[in-house]
Design a protein around this motif. Structure first.
Motif, short mmCIF file in Angstrom:
data_model
loop_
_atom_site.label_atom_id
_atom_site.label_comp_id
_atom_site.label_asym_id
_atom_site.label_seq_id
_atom_site.Cartn_x
_atom_site.Cartn_y
_atom_site.Cartn_z
N LYS A 199 0.78 -1.09 0.02
CA LYS A 199 0.08 -0.03 0.12
C LYS A 199 0.80 1.30 0.09
CE LYS A 199 -3.81 -2.21 0.59
NZ LYS A 199 -5.22 -2.04 -0.28
N ILE A 200 0.38 2.26 -0.72
CA ILE A 200 1.04 3.46 -0.56
C ILE A 200 0.30 4.74 -0.40
CG2 ILE A 200 2.87 2.61 -2.36
CD1 ILE A 200 1.28 4.43 -4.45
N PRO A 201 0.74 5.84 0.25
CA PRO A 201 -0.04 6.85 0.70
C PRO A 201 -0.80 7.44 -0.77
CG PRO A 201 2.24 7.04 1.35
CD PRO A 201 2.05 6.28 0.66
N PHE A 202 -2.13 7.63 -0.47
CA PHE A 202 -2.71 8.35 -1.78
C PHE A 202 -2.13 9.67 -2.00
CE2 PHE A 202 -6.36 10.99 -3.75
CZ PHE A 202 -6.27 9.99 -4.74
N LEU A 203 -1.60 10.41 -1.02
CA LEU A 203 -0.74 11.66 -1.33
C LEU A 203 0.24 11.64 -2.12
CD1 LEU A 203 -1.26 13.40 2.26
CD2 LEU A 203 -2.24 14.08 -0.13
N THR A 204 0.64 10.18 -2.49
CA THR A 204 1.73 10.23 -3.56
C THR A 204 1.33 10.92 -4.78
OG1 THR A 204 2.49 7.92 -2.63
CG2 THR A 204 3.10 8.41 -4.78
N VAL A 205 0.12 10.79 -5.06
CA VAL A 205 -0.38 11.69 -6.11
C VAL A 205 0.08 13.24 -6.00
CG1 VAL A 205 -2.48 12.49 -7.12
CG2 VAL A 205 -2.40 10.15 -6.44
N ARG A 206 -0.11 13.67 -5.11
CA ARG A 206 0.13 15.05 -4.88
C ARG A 206 1.63 15.49 -5.05
NH1 ARG A 206 1.47 18.99 -0.51
NH2 ARG A 206 0.60 20.96 -0.92
N GLU A 207 2.44 14.35 -4.58
CA GLU A 207 3.97 14.46 -4.65
C GLU A 207 4.20 14.36 -6.37
OE1 GLU A 207 6.14 14.84 -2.48
OE2 GLU A 207 5.56 14.72 -0.48
N THR A 208 3.45 13.57 -6.97
CA THR A 208 3.68 13.63 -8.33
C THR A 208 3.35 14.85 -9.16
OG1 THR A 208 3.49 11.12 -8.43
CG2 THR A 208 3.22 12.51 -10.45
N LEU A 209 2.24 15.37 -8.65
CA LEU A 209 1.68 16.55 -9.35
C LEU A 209 2.75 17.86 -9.06
CD1 LEU A 209 -2.02 17.71 -8.93
CD2 LEU A 209 -0.25 19.38 -8.33
N LEU A 210 3.26 17.94 -7.90
CA LEU A 210 4.23 18.86 -7.84
C LEU A 210 5.65 18.65 -8.36
CD1 LEU A 210 3.13 19.34 -3.84
CD2 LEU A 210 2.62 20.84 -5.98
N TYR A 211 5.76 17.45 -8.92
CA TYR A 211 7.20 17.52 -9.62
C TYR A 211 7.47 17.84 -10.85
CZ TYR A 211 11.09 14.17 -9.85
OH TYR A 211 12.58 13.62 -10.08
N LYS A 212 8.42 18.66 -11.05
CA LYS A 212 8.59 19.12 -12.36
C LYS A 212 10.00 18.86 -12.87
CE LYS A 212 5.04 21.76 -11.43
NZ LYS A 212 3.87 21.87 -12.51
N PRO A 213 10.24 17.57 -13.15
CA PRO A 213 11.76 17.18 -13.62
C PRO A 213 12.27 17.96 -14.64
CG PRO A 213 10.24 15.17 -13.36
CD PRO A 213 9.25 16.58 -13.37
N ALA A 214 11.50 18.78 -15.47
CA ALA A 214 12.11 19.62 -16.62
C ALA A 214 13.00 20.90 -15.99
CB ALA A 214 10.91 20.25 -17.24
N LEU A 215 12.56 21.18 -14.58
CA LEU A 215 13.56 22.08 -13.83
C LEU A 215 14.80 21.64 -13.73
CD1 LEU A 215 10.49 23.66 -11.41
CD2 LEU A 215 11.37 24.30 -13.74
N ASN A 216 14.98 20.55 -13.30
CA ASN A 216 16.23 19.89 -13.00
C ASN A 216 16.74 19.48 -14.53
OD1 ASN A 216 16.23 19.56 -10.26
ND2 ASN A 216 15.06 17.82 -10.35
N ALA A 217 16.08 19.07 -15.39
CA ALA A 217 16.93 18.86 -16.71
C ALA A 217 17.49 20.11 -17.28
CB ALA A 217 15.74 18.51 -17.61
N ALA A 218 16.81 21.43 -16.89
CA ALA A 218 17.33 22.57 -17.54
C ALA A 218 18.76 22.92 -16.74
CB ALA A 218 16.24 23.60 -17.24
N GLN A 219 18.94 22.31 -15.76
CA GLN A 219 20.28 22.43 -15.06
C GLN A 219 21.41 21.55 -15.66
OE1 GLN A 219 19.91 23.98 -10.70
NE2 GLN A 219 17.87 23.06 -11.15
N VAL A 220 21.20 20.42 -16.25
CA VAL A 220 21.96 19.28 -16.73
C VAL A 220 22.65 19.79 -17.75
CG1 VAL A 220 22.28 17.18 -17.75
CG2 VAL A 220 20.61 17.31 -15.41
N THR A 221 24.09 19.75 -17.62
CA THR A 221 24.89 19.91 -18.86
C THR A 221 25.77 18.73 -19.47
OG1 THR A 221 26.88 20.56 -17.47
CG2 THR A 221 25.33 22.28 -18.05
N CYS A 222 25.69 17.68 -18.62
CA CYS A 222 26.31 16.31 -19.15
C CYS A 222 25.46 15.88 -20.50
CB CYS A 222 26.40 15.43 -18.08
SG CYS A 222 24.97 14.73 -17.63
#
Length: 286
Positions: A199-222
């Motif tokens: 079982k996982i917390p239903f609030l995992t949905v909120r963690e996913t909703l707030l996650y913006k990987p593109a913001l980290n991708a914009a800092q990657v230079t390798c």
């Protein structure tokens, strides 16, 4: 191939594969997807890379598989920290080349590799497959404005309740990852891999909703390779393209397996084509 299992001081459990007799091998760390465990999907990729001369590490995030931690608690920033802990452990191993470490991630893990690579010069290149750029779009993209507002309001009320009472709702994985492909995948595999049946917390949905990987991708230079599946309904290919556009590196490539769905890439002809592209990327940049 030499295979060994290790438990880190923070409770993370990993499996190290190395070419027999090899020393100072370049290393690929494989980062799993949503609620994944290292015993499923990853071994074929890890063994393929190891057969071509790389050491590889697969591991369980905290709270999943064999690792310690609260069962099922999935927080992207914590999972990125877990990747850092594996990288730091690898740097201390005499059989591994601490200057030649690559990250490979799939689905949620394909998002995490960007956060893990930011400001870490030890990460020489990245492979991200089947990932997404914007969690809010993934979670609420098919909702109307009214539905989205109501849904987010409900999540916020659940957060308030958790803070007041310490209680929250735990659900089966398929209540959170509920598309047809994922439902079938988890139903088929939870009997074969009981450690996935949690079982996982239903609030995992909120963690996913707030996650913006593109913001980290914009800092990657390798050097960064992004792999998408043209028929992916879990993380649609437009999300992978958005990640690709965000990456700052001048050495980046977008590869599309045009007729594949989200889970097709792990087996059969799709796997053969994708692993060849990824191996060549590591050979060139790692």
């Amino acid at each position: 191939m030499d295979i060994s299992t290790h438990k880190l001081s923070n409770g993370i459990v990993l499996t190290l594969r190395s070419p027999t007799g090899g020393t100072k091998n370049p290393l690929i760390i494989l980062c799993h997807g949503f609620c994944g465990i290292r015993d499923i999907l990853l071994p074929d990729f890890a063994e393929a890379f190891t057969h071509t001369g790389y050491s590889t590490i697969t591991f369980d995030y905290r709270g999943f598989g064999d690792s310690d931690g609260e069962r099922g608690r999935l927080v992207p920033t914590q999972q990125i920290d877990d990747i850092h802990s594996v990288v730091n452990w690898a740097k201390e191993q005499s059989t591994l080349d601490a200057q030649r470490i690559g990250l490979w991630g799939t689905s949620f893990g394909g998002c995490h590799v960007f956060g893990a690579a930011v400001n870490d010069p030890a990460i020489k290149c990245i492979v991200s497959q089947l990932a997404f750029a914007d969690g809010e779009d993934i979670v609420t993209g098919k909702m109307s404005a009214t539905e989205k507002e109501a849904f987010i309001s409900t999540l916020n009320k659940m957060v308030d309740k958790q803070k007041r009472t310490g209680k929250e709702m735990f659900v089966g994985i398929n209540r959170v990852l509920s598309d047809a492909e994922s439902t079938l995948f988890f139903e088929e595999n939870r009997a074969l891999h009981p450690k996935m049946d949690i079982k996982i917390p239903f609030l995992t949905v909120r963690e996913t909703l707030l996650y913006k990987p593109a913001l980290n991708a914009a800092q990657v230079t390798c050097p960064t390779l992004i792999v998408i599946a043209g028929q992916d309904k879990v993380n649609p290919p437009a999300q992978g393209r958005a990640l690709f556009d965000a990456v700052r590196s001048q050495q980046k490539r977008l590869y599309e397996e045009s007729d594949a769905r989200h889970y097709d890439i792990y087996t059969g002809e799709h796997f053969k084509r994708v692993i060849a592209v990824q191996t060549e990327w590591f050979r060139k940049h790692l």
